[in-house]
Design a protein around this motif. Sequence first.
Motif, PDB file in Angstrom:
ATOM      1  N   CYS A  76      52.027 125.174  -8.019  1.00 56.24           N
ATOM      2  CA  CYS A  76      51.839 122.878  -8.814  1.00 56.24           C
ATOM      3  C   CYS A  76      52.708 122.352  -7.611  1.00 56.24           C
TER       4      CYS A  76
ATOM      5  N   CYS B  55      45.722 118.996 -13.435  1.00 57.35           N
ATOM      6  CA  CYS B  55      47.194 118.361 -12.091  1.00 57.35           C
ATOM      7  C   CYS B  55      45.645 117.030 -11.156  1.00 57.35           C
TER       8      CYS B  55
ATOM      9  N   HIS C 257      48.351 125.227 -13.135  1.00 53.54           N
ATOM     10  CA  HIS C 257      47.974 126.653 -11.735  1.00 53.54           C
ATOM     11  C   HIS C 257      49.338 126.720 -11.034  1.00 53.54           C
TER      12      HIS C 257
HETATM   13 ZN   LIG Z   1      49.778 120.583  -9.411  1.00 52.10          ZN
END
Ligand SMILES: [Zn+2]
Length: 245
Positions: A154, A98, A151
């Motif tokens: 998020c 991300c 993660h």
């Molecule tokens: Zn994220």
Amino acid sequence: MRHPSRRRILTAALAGAVTGATGCGAQQPTQPTAGTAQPAGTAQPTAPPVANGNEALERLRAGNVRFVAAQEQDLDEGIARRITVSKGQHPFATVLGCVDSRVPIELVFDQGLGDLVVVRSAGGALDQSVIGSIEFGIAELHTPLLVVLGHQRCGALDATMKALNHRTSHPGDLAYLVDTLAPAVQQIEGKPGDPLTNAIHANTGLILTKLRQSPVIGPLVKSGKLKLTAAYYELDTGKVTFRAT
Ligand SMILES: [Zn+2]
């Protein structure tokens, strides 16, 4: 914590190694010892090449253990390493993560210059450029491991969940992100547990499913030349948990 003051000392020590740096294929078989400066005029030690995806995975695991314990290696972004990788590159893993500022991929795996092919998009959202970039890491740079890293908390998936639940729209290409990540949110509807955490795990699973359909990635996975795994980074602890796939 990194040790900038020590690294500055190392940088000064390594400055004399520039003219003696070797090419990218001439990797040394020894790992640097944390906190030990290299004498000037010697090439910087680097990790040996990995033989397969499992070895690459173990290297990432070990790096994350160091990160969690705040015992990171010092040397893989020094001057000698920079000179070495300027001649070519042999990264050992491709990681899709991300864009979250709290999850810098090289840092959480304690890896340096030339070690990883990192592709990032909000929530790991896939589009042609993202998939093509991943394929580049695998087919052109021959990394034997692909990690899809989700993660904790998020924001991209949280925003997608809120947009779907409240039927709100986003301007610009944010709407594209919501549309791309929506299947993960829809997949976990009605399931027990924390919805956001469920959606994050569902998202990495959907990404892996889609990537397996790539004509570049799929055959390499089937032949055993490429290992795929989902992983989850916990903001609270810094720990990455890999999931069997
Ligand atoms: Zn994220």
